[in-house]
Design a protein around this motif. Structure first.
Motif, mmCIF file in Angstrom:
data_model
loop_
_atom_site.group_PDB
_atom_site.id
_atom_site.type_symbol
_atom_site.label_atom_id
_atom_site.label_comp_id
_atom_site.label_asym_id
_atom_site.label_seq_id
_atom_site.Cartn_x
_atom_site.Cartn_y
_atom_site.Cartn_z
ATOM 1 N N LEU A 153 0.444 -1.249 0.026
ATOM 2 C CA LEU A 153 0.010 -0.058 -0.132
ATOM 3 C C LEU A 153 0.691 1.209 0.238
ATOM 4 N N GLN A 154 1.825 1.692 0.718
ATOM 5 C CA GLN A 154 3.029 2.257 1.096
ATOM 6 C C GLN A 154 3.407 2.372 -0.475
ATOM 7 N N GLY A 155 3.559 1.323 -1.008
ATOM 8 C CA GLY A 155 4.551 2.075 -2.736
ATOM 9 C C GLY A 155 3.356 1.919 -3.893
ATOM 10 N N ALA A 156 2.377 1.557 -4.137
ATOM 11 C CA ALA A 156 0.962 2.493 -4.320
ATOM 12 C C ALA A 156 1.188 3.958 -3.689
ATOM 13 N N LEU A 157 0.917 4.079 -2.774
ATOM 14 C CA LEU A 157 0.346 5.539 -2.336
ATOM 15 C C LEU A 157 1.741 6.745 -2.850
ATOM 16 N N LEU A 158 3.022 5.884 -3.145
ATOM 17 C CA LEU A 158 3.741 6.956 -3.324
ATOM 18 C C LEU A 158 4.170 6.449 -5.285
ATOM 19 N N PHE A 159 4.042 6.038 -6.093
ATOM 20 C CA PHE A 159 3.579 5.659 -7.115
ATOM 21 C C PHE A 159 2.463 6.540 -7.439
ATOM 22 N N SER A 160 1.244 6.542 -7.017
ATOM 23 C CA SER A 160 -0.079 7.700 -7.568
ATOM 24 C C SER A 160 0.372 9.137 -7.369
ATOM 25 N N ILE A 161 1.603 9.206 -5.778
ATOM 26 C CA ILE A 161 1.232 10.365 -5.794
ATOM 27 C C ILE A 161 2.583 11.502 -6.993
ATOM 28 N N ALA A 162 4.093 10.114 -6.737
ATOM 29 C CA ALA A 162 4.603 10.455 -8.193
ATOM 30 C C ALA A 162 3.864 10.826 -10.035
ATOM 31 N N VAL A 163 3.152 9.870 -10.069
ATOM 32 C CA VAL A 163 1.820 10.298 -11.038
ATOM 33 C C VAL A 163 1.868 11.108 -10.837
ATOM 34 N N TRP A 164 1.105 11.765 -10.099
ATOM 35 C CA TRP A 164 -0.202 12.853 -9.747
ATOM 36 C C TRP A 164 0.462 14.332 -10.200
ATOM 37 N N LEU A 165 2.162 14.207 -9.264
ATOM 38 C CA LEU A 165 3.574 14.916 -9.722
ATOM 39 C C LEU A 165 3.962 15.304 -11.023
ATOM 40 N N GLY A 166 3.793 14.758 -12.043
ATOM 41 C CA GLY A 166 4.056 14.248 -13.216
ATOM 42 C C GLY A 166 3.137 14.857 -13.791
ATOM 43 N N VAL A 167 1.684 14.173 -13.723
ATOM 44 C CA VAL A 167 0.717 15.303 -14.095
ATOM 45 C C VAL A 167 0.844 16.388 -14.486
ATOM 46 N N ILE A 168 0.524 16.901 -12.830
ATOM 47 C CA ILE A 168 0.667 18.460 -12.827
ATOM 48 C C ILE A 168 2.401 19.307 -13.673
ATOM 49 N N TRP A 169 3.301 18.415 -13.610
ATOM 50 C CA TRP A 169 4.563 19.352 -14.492
ATOM 51 C C TRP A 169 4.443 19.159 -15.703
ATOM 52 N N LEU A 170 3.843 17.850 -16.010
ATOM 53 C CA LEU A 170 3.553 18.606 -17.333
ATOM 54 C C LEU A 170 2.264 19.418 -18.018
ATOM 55 N N ALA A 171 1.462 19.794 -17.296
ATOM 56 C CA ALA A 171 0.065 20.465 -16.843
ATOM 57 C C ALA A 171 1.225 22.389 -17.223
ATOM 58 N N VAL A 172 1.699 22.814 -15.809
ATOM 59 C CA VAL A 172 2.187 23.836 -15.916
ATOM 60 C C VAL A 172 3.089 24.070 -17.095
ATOM 61 N N ARG A 173 3.818 23.277 -17.686
ATOM 62 C CA ARG A 173 4.515 22.597 -18.619
ATOM 63 C C ARG A 173 4.355 23.775 -19.933
#
Length: 104
Positions: free
Chosen positions: A81-101
């Motif tokens: 569960l901890q790994g899945a949570l960290l993965f989903s946070i990383a994906v969302w940060l990537g999406v936000i970074w792409l959107a801002v870029r």
């Protein structure tokens, strides 16, 4: 609480642990995972003959320590569960970074 009542409660809880441990052993682990667990935690198992070893590896029986198996299973589940949570946070940060870029 009387000592007899306390003993009855302990035995009832042990039966619940044994049932839950057998269910985890039989349904949640593959034969390869069972064999790896037996090798890693050999001191928790008591075998009388080769047929019993085969039955335990196939998931037909469980002769190990139920509380240790359940603790181990909960640790694995928590790590997953901890790994899945960290993965989903990383994906969302990537999406936000792409959107801002792309907004610039």
């Amino acid at each position: 609480m009387k000592p007899d009542e306390r003993l009855a409660e302990v035995l009832e809880n042990r039966t619940c642990f044994d049932d839950e441990a057998w269910e985890v052993w039989a349904q949640c682990l593959s034969p390869t995972e069972r064999l790896a667990y037996i090798r890693k935690h050999r001191s928790q198992f008591r075998f009388t003959d080769y047929d019993e070893v085969i039955a335990v590896v196939r998931g037909c029986r469980f002769t190990g320590c139920s509380s240790q198996l359940l603790r181990w299973r909960h640790r694995i589940r928590a790590r997953t569960l901890q790994g899945a949570l960290l993965f989903s946070i990383a994906v969302w940060l990537g999406v936000i970074w792409l959107a801002v870029r792309f907004i610039r």
